[in-house]
Design an enzyme around this catalytic site. Structure first.
Site, PDB file in Angstrom:
ATOM      1  N   ASP A  12       6.185  34.531  23.856  1.00 34.91           N
ATOM      2  CA  ASP A  12       6.482  35.712  25.044  1.00 34.91           C
ATOM      3  C   ASP A  12       5.091  35.582  26.120  1.00 34.91           C
ATOM      4  OD1 ASP A  12       7.071  39.041  25.480  1.00 34.91           O
ATOM      5  OD2 ASP A  12       6.486  38.031  27.369  1.00 34.91           O
ATOM      6  N   ARG A  22      17.815  48.341  37.159  1.00 31.27           N
ATOM      7  CA  ARG A  22      18.368  47.333  36.136  1.00 31.27           C
ATOM      8  C   ARG A  22      19.683  48.490  34.930  1.00 31.27           C
ATOM      9  NH1 ARG A  22      15.668  45.422  30.244  1.00 31.27           N
ATOM     10  NH2 ARG A  22      15.024  47.340  30.142  1.00 31.27           N
ATOM     11  N   HIS A  31      15.103  38.683  35.482  1.00 31.59           N
ATOM     12  CA  HIS A  31      15.025  38.310  34.759  1.00 31.59           C
ATOM     13  C   HIS A  31      16.114  37.806  33.494  1.00 31.59           C
ATOM     14  CE1 HIS A  31      14.566  39.299  30.230  1.00 31.59           C
ATOM     15  NE2 HIS A  31      12.881  40.081  30.100  1.00 31.59           N
ATOM     16  N   GLU A  60      11.460  33.649  33.904  1.00 29.05           N
ATOM     17  CA  GLU A  60      12.423  34.795  35.283  1.00 29.05           C
ATOM     18  C   GLU A  60      10.683  34.619  36.295  1.00 29.05           C
ATOM     19  OE1 GLU A  60      11.729  36.829  30.810  1.00 29.05           O
ATOM     20  OE2 GLU A  60      11.427  38.601  32.698  1.00 29.05           O
ATOM     21  N   ARG A 116      22.297  42.629  27.331  1.00 27.29           N
ATOM     22  CA  ARG A 116      21.626  41.979  26.744  1.00 27.29           C
ATOM     23  C   ARG A 116      21.452  40.653  27.340  1.00 27.29           C
ATOM     24  NH1 ARG A 116      16.454  42.865  25.698  1.00 27.29           N
ATOM     25  NH2 ARG A 116      17.314  44.257  24.738  1.00 27.29           N
TER      26      ARG A 116
HETATM   27  O1  TA6 Z   1      10.289  39.290  29.775  1.00 24.01           O
HETATM   28  C1  TA6 Z   1      10.082  39.481  28.719  1.00 24.01           C
HETATM   29  C2  TA6 Z   1       9.675  40.969  28.200  1.00 24.01           C
HETATM   30  O2  TA6 Z   1       8.745  41.479  28.773  1.00 24.01           O
HETATM   31  C3  TA6 Z   1       9.666  40.358  26.911  1.00 24.01           C
HETATM   32  O3  TA6 Z   1       8.341  41.387  26.281  1.00 24.01           O
HETATM   33  C4  TA6 Z   1      10.604  41.828  25.902  1.00 24.01           C
HETATM   34  O4  TA6 Z   1      10.208  43.377  26.355  1.00 24.01           O
HETATM   35  C5  TA6 Z   1      11.722  41.444  27.182  1.00 24.01           C
HETATM   36  O5  TA6 Z   1      10.845  41.267  28.353  1.00 24.01           O
HETATM   37  C6  TA6 Z   1      12.883  42.175  26.936  1.00 24.01           C
HETATM   38  O6  TA6 Z   1      13.008  43.453  26.880  1.00 24.01           O
HETATM   39  P1  TA6 Z   1      13.964  44.508  27.331  1.00 24.01           P
HETATM   40  O7  TA6 Z   1      13.219  46.091  27.668  1.00 24.01           O
HETATM   41  O8  TA6 Z   1      15.081  43.857  28.102  1.00 24.01           O
HETATM   42  O9  TA6 Z   1      14.140  44.331  25.722  1.00 24.01           O
END
Ligand code: TA6
Length: 300
Positions: free
Chosen positions: A217, A104, A174, A274, A79
């Site tokens: 978002d 990932r 990301h 991103e 995270r």
């Molecule tokens: O990039 C934004 C996003 O798509 C959000 O909608 C949220 O889901 C975030 O990515 C994190 O996703 P994850 O699967 O890492 O919890």
């Protein structure tokens, strides 16, 4: 197809360590990481996910945010840092397939480490199809992730289609940027860009700078090559190539709670911007074709 043979810590140290600059350790069970300490920067890259999760320019502060509640474990994306979303971004239509693709959480192979004359460090990791990826996505591919680490950080994500049919790709780097306080952050460069607000499921056009007053978002399209995150007196310049879309995300309070691995109040100290190829900017690669998404981060 990528051999299943693992690169053990002993193998990694023997082939890729550079005295005083590049070393290897396991920060958790079956979780090898590369630690870089050069005159220009320090960094940490997990082989799982090809995931850089620390980048500190000499004399500066960490560019990247990592939640204190993150879990370093096989099958779980960190995270924070820079997750590689590939070969699809977001949720997959088939619920049994992982959100943001499999790159990932896959175990990447380290292919190259070097200390260049200008003091920068070069790292190349690769991922190819294997039994597990073929279960999720029926293509032969080469995915190469290269880093150039100096007082700036450059990343190159190169996809090569080794299949005999076209392959559809959507992808994102990301990146979780560390900021002092999300309430005082603003993003320059998206003014006039179309966006899809995924929370309200509405489209719109960005008016002025992006600021944060709650969960955010949005997927932006037609984005310029240069964006800037302003964080009090600090600027983070994001210069991308072959990326026509960007996602801006902050989970704020309630979504953070639902994530389970975002530390309390962690949302205040991060913003995701991103560099991506998603929605109309996603693309198809013909057999034998390659394409590279790249971005450089400069801190001013
Ligand atoms: O990039 C934004 C996003 O798509 C959000 O909608 C949220 O889901 C975030 O990515 C994190 O996703 P994850 O699967 O890492 O919890």
């Amino acid at each position: 197809m990528q051999s299943e043979s693992r690169q053990t810590l002993e193998m990694l140290r023997k082939e890729f360590a550079i005295g005083g600059v590049i070393g290897f350790d396991a920060i958790a069970e079956d979780y090898p990481v590369m630690a870089i300490t050069s005159p220009l920067c320090s960094a940490k890259i997990a082989l799982r996910g090809g995931h850089i999760y620390a980048f500190v320019p000499a004399g500066g502060e960490d560019l990247l945010f990592v939640s204190k509640d993150t879990v370093f474990a096989p099958g779980k994306a960190i995270r924070g840092g820079i997750p590689v979303c590939w070969p699809w971004f977001g949720a997959h239509p088939e619920k049994n397939k992982p959100s943001h693709g499999f790159a990932r959480t896959a175990l990447w192979k380290l292919k190259k480490s070097e200390l260049l004359d200008d003091g920068s460090v070069g790292v190349v990791l690769s991922l190819e199809e294997n039994e597990a990826t073929k279960q999720l996505w029926p293509y032969d591919f080469d995915l190469e992730l290269s880093f150039k680490l100096a007082e700036t950080l450059s990343i190159y994500l190169k996809t090569t289609n080794r299949a005999d049919t076209p392959m559809a790709i959507s992808q994102a780097l990301h990146t979780y940027f560390s900021v002092s306080d999300i309430a005082s952050v603003w993003i320059e460069g998206l003014d006039g860009c179309r966006y899809l607000d995924t929370l309200a499921d509405v489209e719109g056009t960005q008016a002025g700078s992006v600021v944060f007053e709650g969960e955010f978002d949005r997927i932006y399209s037609g984005v310029p090559k240069r964006l800037i995150i302003h964080d009090k007196g600090r600027k983070i310049v994001i210069a991308s190539e072959q990326s026509g879309s960007s996602i801006v995300w902050n989970p704020w309070i309630e979504k953070s709670r639902r994530l389970g691995d975002m530390e309390p109040e962690g949302y205040r100290r991060m913003v995701c911007l991103e560099s991506a190829n998603v929605l109309d900017d996603a693309f198809s690669l013909q057999p034998g074709e390659s394409r590279t998404l790249s971005v450089t981060y400069m801190i001013g």
